[in-house]
Design a protein around this motif. Structure first.
Motif, PDB file in Angstrom:
ATOM      1  N   ASN A   1       0.801  -1.216   0.092  1.00  0.00           N
ATOM      2  CA  ASN A   1      -0.108  -0.034   0.125  1.00  0.00           C
ATOM      3  C   ASN A   1       0.825   1.116   0.077  1.00  0.00           C
ATOM      4  N   GLU A   2       0.121   2.335  -0.281  1.00  0.00           N
ATOM      5  CA  GLU A   2       0.996   3.579   0.155  1.00  0.00           C
ATOM      6  C   GLU A   2       0.976   3.642   1.306  1.00  0.00           C
ATOM      7  N   PRO A   3       1.883   4.577   1.936  1.00  0.00           N
ATOM      8  CA  PRO A   3       2.055   4.792   3.123  1.00  0.00           C
ATOM      9  C   PRO A   3       1.128   5.113   4.150  1.00  0.00           C
ATOM     10  N   ASP A   4       0.219   6.140   3.595  1.00  0.00           N
ATOM     11  CA  ASP A   4      -1.000   6.786   4.286  1.00  0.00           C
ATOM     12  C   ASP A   4      -2.173   6.578   3.683  1.00  0.00           C
ATOM     13  N   LEU A   5      -2.719   5.561   4.078  1.00  0.00           N
ATOM     14  CA  LEU A   5      -4.070   5.428   3.196  1.00  0.00           C
ATOM     15  C   LEU A   5      -5.277   6.378   3.625  1.00  0.00           C
ATOM     16  N   LYS A   6      -4.910   7.201   4.837  1.00  0.00           N
ATOM     17  CA  LYS A   6      -6.096   7.869   5.160  1.00  0.00           C
ATOM     18  C   LYS A   6      -6.326   9.078   4.234  1.00  0.00           C
ATOM     19  N   GLN A   7      -5.192   9.310   3.254  1.00  0.00           N
ATOM     20  CA  GLN A   7      -5.232  10.533   2.518  1.00  0.00           C
ATOM     21  C   GLN A   7      -6.327  10.072   1.383  1.00  0.00           C
ATOM     22  N   PHE A   8      -6.663   8.880   1.225  1.00  0.00           N
ATOM     23  CA  PHE A   8      -7.732   8.475   0.176  1.00  0.00           C
ATOM     24  C   PHE A   8      -8.863   8.507   0.804  1.00  0.00           C
ATOM     25  N   ASP A   9      -9.695   9.551   1.052  1.00  0.00           N
ATOM     26  CA  ASP A   9     -11.126   9.647   1.559  1.00  0.00           C
ATOM     27  C   ASP A   9     -10.957   8.672   2.851  1.00  0.00           C
ATOM     28  N   SER A  10     -11.959   7.732   2.624  1.00  0.00           N
ATOM     29  CA  SER A  10     -12.044   6.698   4.054  1.00  0.00           C
ATOM     30  C   SER A  10     -11.642   5.594   3.892  1.00  0.00           C
ATOM     31  N   LEU A  11     -10.690   5.425   2.994  1.00  0.00           N
ATOM     32  CA  LEU A  11     -10.025   4.019   2.719  1.00  0.00           C
ATOM     33  C   LEU A  11      -9.355   3.638   4.043  1.00  0.00           C
TER      34      LEU A  11
ATOM     35  N   LYS B   1       0.819   0.909  -3.927  1.00  0.00           N
ATOM     36  CA  LYS B   1       2.208   1.294  -4.490  1.00  0.00           C
ATOM     37  C   LYS B   1       2.598   0.135  -5.457  1.00  0.00           C
ATOM     38  N   LYS B   2       2.388  -1.010  -4.957  1.00  0.00           N
ATOM     39  CA  LYS B   2       3.123  -2.001  -5.923  1.00  0.00           C
ATOM     40  C   LYS B   2       2.119  -3.286  -5.658  1.00  0.00           C
TER      41      LYS B   2
END
Length: 217
Positions: free
Chosen positions: A35-45, A203-204
């Protein structure tokens, strides 16, 4: 009579410089997700979880004998299966709701293996196998355009994977039967990036497949 040695089946089988056969089996297709390091930046994910699914495969065995304990093998295989990713999101009432994205795959696998065998013990051999394969996903939707509001999770068409496994060969009266388990780990990032929450949050994305195969040679 109990001490009488058992006869060897197919005593000249390994003396042949090459032989052929076929393989049948089942697989469990999965993803390795970074995952991307900070999932919180993607709305409510909140979290992304891969869900493995079962499939099956059929292939052709081509085997070249190098010496008594080493063989080079080429096993073109057709593998069917699908995979799922669960995206858990926090709703307004603070409860988790899950959106599932499914991806179907039909692979043409072109693997080369080195097979390291023990010495034959009457009618049995153990072995380990390792190699690399090139895969083509005939069901890839990487070039498909959405005609509805549904967002598709698209995978790239080609992949390269490293494989390792182990198994046993049993020399029967008329053919050699093998049981083999192995794992394949893809080295390419398969995800086609599109500007949406389902791809930007990853991320990958690598392929990870487990195989249980039965060979007839």
């Amino acid at each position: 009579m109990a001490q009488r040695p058992r006869p060897e089946n197919l005593p000249k089988f390994d003396a042949s410089p090459y032989h052929f056969g076929f393989t049948l089996g089942v697989n469990q297709m999965n993803f390795s997700v970074k995952n991307e390091p900070d999932l919180k930046q993607f709305d409510s994910l909140y979290v992304i979880e891969p869900v493995p699914q079962m499939g099956f495969n059929i292939g052709i065995v081509s085997d070249l004998t190098i010496n008594n304990n080493l063989n080079l093998r080429f096993l073109p295989t057709l593998a069917f299966g699908d995979r799922k990713l669960n995206y858990s999101m926090i709703a307004k009432d603070s409860l988790l709701q899950t959106n599932t994205k499914s991806v179907e795959s039909t692979y043409i696998d072109l693997p080369f293996y080195l097979k390291f065998k023990t010495n034959r013990l009457v009618n049995t051999r153990a072995y380990v196998i390792c190699g690399v394969k090139y895969s083509i996903d005939l069901a890839s939707q990487s070039n498909k355009k959405e005609k509805t509001n549904e967002i598709l999770l698209k995978l790239k068409r080609n992949d390269i994977a490293f494989e390792i496994g182990t198994g046993f060969d049993f020399y029967l009266e008329y053919f050699k039967f093998g049981i083999e388990i192995k794992m394949a780990y893809g080295m390419r990032d398969l995800l086609k990036r599109e500007d949406n929450i389902y791809t930007n949050s990853i991320k990958k994305l690598n392929s990870k497949i487990f195989w249980l195969s039965f060979t007839f040679e």
